[in-house]
Design an enzyme around this catalytic site. Structure first.
Site, short mmCIF file in Angstrom:
data_model
loop_
_atom_site.label_atom_id
_atom_site.label_comp_id
_atom_site.label_asym_id
_atom_site.label_seq_id
_atom_site.Cartn_x
_atom_site.Cartn_y
_atom_site.Cartn_z
N ARG A 1 19.49 47.81 48.55
CA ARG A 1 20.69 47.87 47.76
C ARG A 1 20.33 48.69 46.42
NH1 ARG A 1 22.43 41.84 45.60
NH2 ARG A 1 20.01 41.80 46.78
N LYS B 1 22.85 50.04 44.20
CA LYS B 1 24.10 48.74 43.45
C LYS B 1 22.88 48.98 42.04
CE LYS B 1 24.34 43.87 42.55
NZ LYS B 1 25.64 43.59 42.58
N ILE C 1 41.69 30.44 37.29
CA ILE C 1 41.50 30.41 38.68
C ILE C 1 40.29 30.04 39.49
CG2 ILE C 1 41.86 32.62 40.95
CD1 ILE C 1 44.40 32.23 38.77
N ASP D 1 42.80 29.33 47.88
CA ASP D 1 43.03 30.45 48.07
C ASP D 1 43.29 31.75 49.19
OD1 ASP D 1 42.57 30.38 45.25
OD2 ASP D 1 40.09 31.06 45.25
N HIS E 1 38.54 42.37 35.30
CA HIS E 1 37.09 43.37 35.91
C HIS E 1 37.23 44.13 34.86
CE1 HIS E 1 39.89 41.76 40.03
NE2 HIS E 1 38.74 41.61 40.17
#
Length: 762
Positions: free
Chosen positions: A17, A20, A435, A603, A698
């Protein structure tokens, strides 16, 4: 007939990664722009080198990105919203579009067709000057040539798919804007051809689901491009399904080759070729290795496919390739030595899939005997996993065959249930909630890592989780939320957490794939029959409820989302796997209810993304997806309130399915999509509990109370206040505490203002 190996795209994230980590280091100012660009170049060239060493002949270049390939295309063509005009440097503009900033809302993000990858939605604005602002594919093509001597295959998102994915124009403008795309694409292809590109891959995945009028419109577009740049060798690439309905038109496109998916669209594409043949002057690129799953190919089946096709066509050449970009698979399985031998031997990640392409190429060019030992290895691996005890559980078979019709429905209709729930729960008008998840701070992640490594005891870890839970219960009470959550501090991932506690799942150490931006996920592997083992969420939820007089929601991930966010066995139907998961969750929900939890959220953010691309296939999928949810949730008492949550989707296609879930309350992402679902509700009614997300989680920016109040006000024009809830778009796991608390305070105040307004108007 010449036969070549090719790849459609390689995973971006790096074996460890690195991609990232480089992105996040740049965003947090730990490295400067020069170091960022240098490291990204090293990663990019390493990916080309790996494919070169594996023996791939047509190596993709231009598939690499700093965030998202659709965003790359938008920037390249000048689709830059005016709100970002104050940014001057490429990276500042690019990342502001992707992530937003303190003062600017990010562009919308949504699912890439029916995958778990997310793209940034291009925005069209009136007066936009469309042009080739930046020929990035050319730079990357020349880079691979200069640095590695690789004559790569540029990969471009096609103009038709690009514009269909964009927003901001009305239907009447589509044809005009499409014509405006001709010039920049002509320039792009012309410059690539002049630089020596032998073949240019043009991705048009949307061709699998176009009408006749649309495919003819697309043909005119390509004819206009071909007229201006006739010598560029374009390979028109489709994937994710067959193009059966429009195959006759597609093979007449003025291109040098056509790529078809013979994994997820095998039946339709084979039927189309049987009926219409294939042009002798074109190359057929055969997507024969599954680019979306992690299982070894059935080489006998693949070679049989080639025999069938070669008996029916006389193409100019054949290309052996994956069904789609390998973006959707982990990079290499070699580190997964902890897995059982039967499972390890059944797997093929991206690098192994490249090896499979070379094996198939060898069989086709040198004869099947050239891979005879490999064929034996593959056959043995398939037999071992198929006959394993994990795939042949008698208890799972009995539970499935014992299902009755009333296992799929609640005892009372919604209106009567909701009345009973209001009495039981005593919630105010326009109740507020979140949520599910709260910030996973570095301390949370570090403590979990210490626990997993055995550096702290179970008792120490549990004490830490309880401390975090208690802290956030207090925060929620202080903020004034009506229905609380425990915060999910014990969970790494909303699917992995449950998979670790159910039979039939296994987990990789390094099986990461990109979800959106720098966010990577490590999907579970469903390799066997799924079954309940013991309580998965009871301890944490009951503990949270013991700390407060307010209602605490139980939090589960639904069966269809667990299915769609996992790598799923391919020996039985997805419907059957989904039912197995639903039966296991049903047991958990019953345990939560018997432990005193009266609101349980299940969900299903991935319900929409699993839909087939073709509308004719929707009903069958929706039927079993809805039935899976009902099977999981229908055994509770009428007084128990079932919630569900969805995000990142085009909901207008599934309003009826949402209604059929029969959830008492659904929360839906709204703010990032700029109120799109509110517009959907103007044309239909939704007569159950619903919460339309009032702020985008986000983005790091904290929205004002007034922004949220505006969304509530708009929502109440299409939703009954009696059934309306107020919540963020999604979970808050990725946000910082200092962003979350003020945002939720603003949300609660917006709810209070809305209640006052309703009272005044009444």
């Amino acid at each position: 007939m010449a036969i070549q190996t090719s790849n459609l795209g390689y995973p971006r994230i790096g074996l460890q990664r690195e991609w990232k980590k480089t992105l996040e280091a740049f965003w947090s100012n730990k490295i400067d722009e020069e170091q960022f660009l240098t490291t990204m170049k090293e990663i990019r060239l390493q990916h080309v080198k790996v494919q070169q060493e594996k023996g791939i002949e047509l190596i993709p270049v231009g598939d690499f990105t700093y965030y998202d390939h659709v965003l790359d295309t938008a920037y390249m063509l000048g689709f830059i919203p005016s709100r970002f005009s104050e940014f001057t440097s490429y990276l500042d503009v690019y990342f502001a579009m992707a992530r937003g900033s303190k003062d600017h809302v990010a562009s919308e993000m949504t699912k890439w067709f029916n995958t778990n990858y997310h793209y940034i939605v291009p925005e069209y604005e009136e007066g936009l000057q469309i042009s080739l602002k930046d020929n990035r594919p050319l730079r990357l093509y020349e880079e691979a040539k200069k640095e590695l001597g690789v004559d790569g295959k540029p990969v471009i998102l096609g103009p038709y798919t690009f514009l269909k994915l964009a927003k901001g124009y009305n239907e009447e403008q589509f044809a005009t804007i499409l014509k405006e795309l001709v010039a920049p694409y002509v320039q792009l292809f012309s410059e690539l051809h002049a630089a020596g590109a032998q073949i240019i891959q043009v991705d048009e995945p949307i061709f699998a689901s176009l009408t006749k009028d649309e495919i003819n419109q697309a043909k005119e577009l390509y004819e206009a491009i071909h007229k201006e740049v006739p010598n560029a060798n374009l390979l028109l690439q489709t994937y994710f399904d067959s193009v059966e309905e429009n195959y006759e038109e597609i093979i007449a496109f003025p291109v040098s080759g056509i790529g078809l998916d013979f994994v997820h669209g095998k039946e339709g594409n084979v039927n189309a070729i049987s009926k219409y043949g294939f042009p002798a002057d074109k190359i057929l690129a055969i997507g024969c290795i599954d680019g979306r799953n992690i299982w070894r190919a059935d080489l006998d089946d693949v070679l049989s496919l080639f025999t069938t096709l070669q008996n029916q066509i006389t193409a100019k050449g054949l290309i052996v390739q994956p069904s789609c970009s390998l973006l959707h698979t982990p990079i290499d399985k070699t580190e997964e030595t902890h897995l059982t031998s039967e499972l390890f031997d059944a797997l093929a990640f991206a690098n192994q899939k490249l090896e499979e392409l070379v094996l198939i190429h060898s069989a086709l060019t040198k004869g099947v005997e050239s891979i005879s030992s490999d064929l034996t290895t593959y056959r043995n691996a398939h037999h071992a996993i198929r006959s394993s005890a994990a795939r042949n559980r008698e208890d799972v078979k009995v539970a499935r065959t014992s299902l009755k019709e009333d296992d799929f429905s609640r005892p009372l209709p919604f209106e009567k249930r909701y009345e009973l729930q209001q009495v039981a729960l005593q919630l105010p008008l326009l109740p507020t909630t979140t949520i599910g998840s709260f910030p996973q701070t570095s301390e949370v992640r570090q403590t979990r890592k210490q626990w997993r490594n055995g550096d702290i005891t179970n008792e120490q870890y549990n004490q830490f989780i309880e401390k975090e839970t208690a802290k956030w219960i207090r925060y929620q009470e202080d903020i004034g939320l009506d229905v609380l959550v425990h915060g999910e501090f014990e969970r790494t991932d909303m699917v992995e957490y449950f998979g670790e506690r159910l039979a039939g799942f296994s987990f990789t150490k390094n099986g990461w794939v990109q979800s959106y931006g720098s966010r990577c996920v490590k999907p579970p592997v469903i390799y066997g029959d799924v079954a309940f083992i013991s309580g998965m969420t009871i301890k944490e939820t009951v503990y949270a409820q013991s700390l407060t007089e307010k209602v605490v929601k139980g939090m589960l991930t639904g069966p269809v989302t667990i299915l769609n966010w996992s790598f799923v066995r391919n020996d039985i139907s997805r419907k059957e796997v989904s039912y197995q998961i639903a039966l296991a969750l049903r047991h958990e929900i019953e345990l939560l209810e018997s432990s005193g939890i009266r609101v349980i959220q299940v969900d299903e953010p991935a319900l929409r993304e699993g839909m087939p691309l073709k509308e004719k296939d929707w009903d069958a999928y929706i039927t079993w997806a809805v039935q899976s949810f009902l099977l999981a949730t229908s055994s509770v008492e009428n007084e128990t309130q079932i919630h569900t949550h969805m995000c990142y989707s085009n909901f207008e296609d599934i309003v009826d399915a949402i209604r059929a879930l029969d959830a008492d309350v659904i929360s839906i992402e709204t703010s990032r999509s700029h109120g799109e679902f509110i517009n959907t509700l103007k044309h239909t009614t939704y007569e159950k509990g619903i919460g339309l997300g009032v702020y985008d989680i986000h983005s790091p920016r904290v929205p004002s109370k007034d922004e949220m109040f505006t969304i509530v006000e708009q929502s109440l024009q299409v939703c009954d206040p009696k059934y309306f809830w107020i919540n963020p778009d999604c979970g808050l796991k990725t946000r910082r505490t200092e962003e979350v608390i003020p945002a939720l305070e603003h949300m609660v105040q917006a709810a209070k203002d809305a209640r006052s307004l309703l009272k005044t108007n009444a």
